[in-house]
Design an enzyme around this catalytic site. Structure first.
Site, PDB file in Angstrom:
ATOM      1  N   THR A  40       0.844  -1.191   0.000  1.00  0.00           N
ATOM      2  CA  THR A  40       0.000   0.000   0.000  1.00  0.00           C
ATOM      3  C   THR A  40       0.877   1.238   0.000  1.00  0.00           C
ATOM      4  OG1 THR A  40      -2.067   0.887   0.910  1.00  0.00           O
ATOM      5  CG2 THR A  40      -0.313   0.424   2.502  1.00  0.00           C
ATOM      6  N   CYS A  45      -2.856   8.617   6.005  1.00  0.00           N
ATOM      7  CA  CYS A  45      -3.500   7.383   6.475  1.00  0.00           C
ATOM      8  C   CYS A  45      -2.495   6.531   7.251  1.00  0.00           C
ATOM      9  CB  CYS A  45      -4.014   6.562   5.291  1.00  0.00           C
ATOM     10  SG  CYS A  45      -5.440   7.260   4.446  1.00  0.00           S
ATOM     11  N   HIS A  62      -5.708  -0.207   5.683  1.00  0.00           N
ATOM     12  CA  HIS A  62      -5.274   1.133   5.271  1.00  0.00           C
ATOM     13  C   HIS A  62      -6.459   2.046   5.573  1.00  0.00           C
ATOM     14  CE1 HIS A  62      -3.532   3.818   1.814  1.00  0.00           C
ATOM     15  NE2 HIS A  62      -4.209   4.541   2.688  1.00  0.00           N
TER      16      HIS A  62
END
Length: 200
Positions: A40, A45, A62
């Protein structure tokens, strides 16, 4: 091969590591019993890489706390509720695959202050604080962390071994990371988490 997720994962062959891989986007998570690489890219985030070291079951999420305004009690609790929901979704998927909650270990990443100038009450910092507090409350040990700073990160999680590689993205060639997070933030503001997640 066994995996579990709530969406159609973005699968590809990672040529650099010569293995099957899954890329997760904001709001997504993935858990597996095989050696699929989970990848990711994080701005403000956070991602939690969870693993049962006995069975080599691993997963990653995530997510972002949706509230930008931490001055009101209701937004703080709504925001935290969303983070809890995101964590429980991942844990629940891992338990379905056979993981034991008492054996879970965590590595945590992200929460960068990637939007320059937003240092006060930065969403990245609140995401980072939330995830540390949540894992402590659930008695899940944090084996490694790379939080805050000002750069986006690309995270590579190898569930089979528990190894995580992090690459800091020092120069952005486009605004894709920020655009994805902004779109995700708008989406979760408009749809509150529905129902409770049962752990078993």
């Amino acid at each position: 091969m066994s995996s579990s997720t709530s969406f159609q994962p973005n699968r590809y062959k990672d040529r650099h590591f010569d293995c099957d891989a899954v890329k997760i986007l904001p709001g997504e998570y993935y858990a597996t019993t095989d050696d699929t690489l989970i990848v990711t890219v994080l701005g403000s985030c956070v991602s939690v890489c969870l693993r049962d070291p006995k069975l080599n079951i691993g997963g990653m999420n995530h997510f972002l706390l949706p509230s930008d305004d931490s001055t009101t009690i209701s937004s703080v609790s709504e925001s935290a509720r969303y983070g809890v929901f995101a964590m429980e979704l991942l844990i629940n998927q891992m338990l379905k695959l056979g993981a034991d909650k008492n054996r879970l270990e965590a590595k945590i990443f992200g929460g960068g202050n990637v939007l320059r100038g937003l240092t006060l009450n930065s969403v990245g910092q609140r995401n980072a604080e939330f995830v540390v507090d949540y894992l402590k409350a659930e008695n899940i040990p944090i084996l490694a962390s790379d939080l805050l700073d000002e750069f986006p990160r690309k995270v590579y999680f190898f569930p089979e071994t528990g190894k995580v590689l992090v690459r800091k993205i020092k120069s952005l060639h486009n605004s894709t990371i920020m655009d994805r997070e902004s779109e995700y933030r708008m989406r979760i503001r408009q749809s509150k988490p529905s129902g409770e997640v049962d752990l078993f």
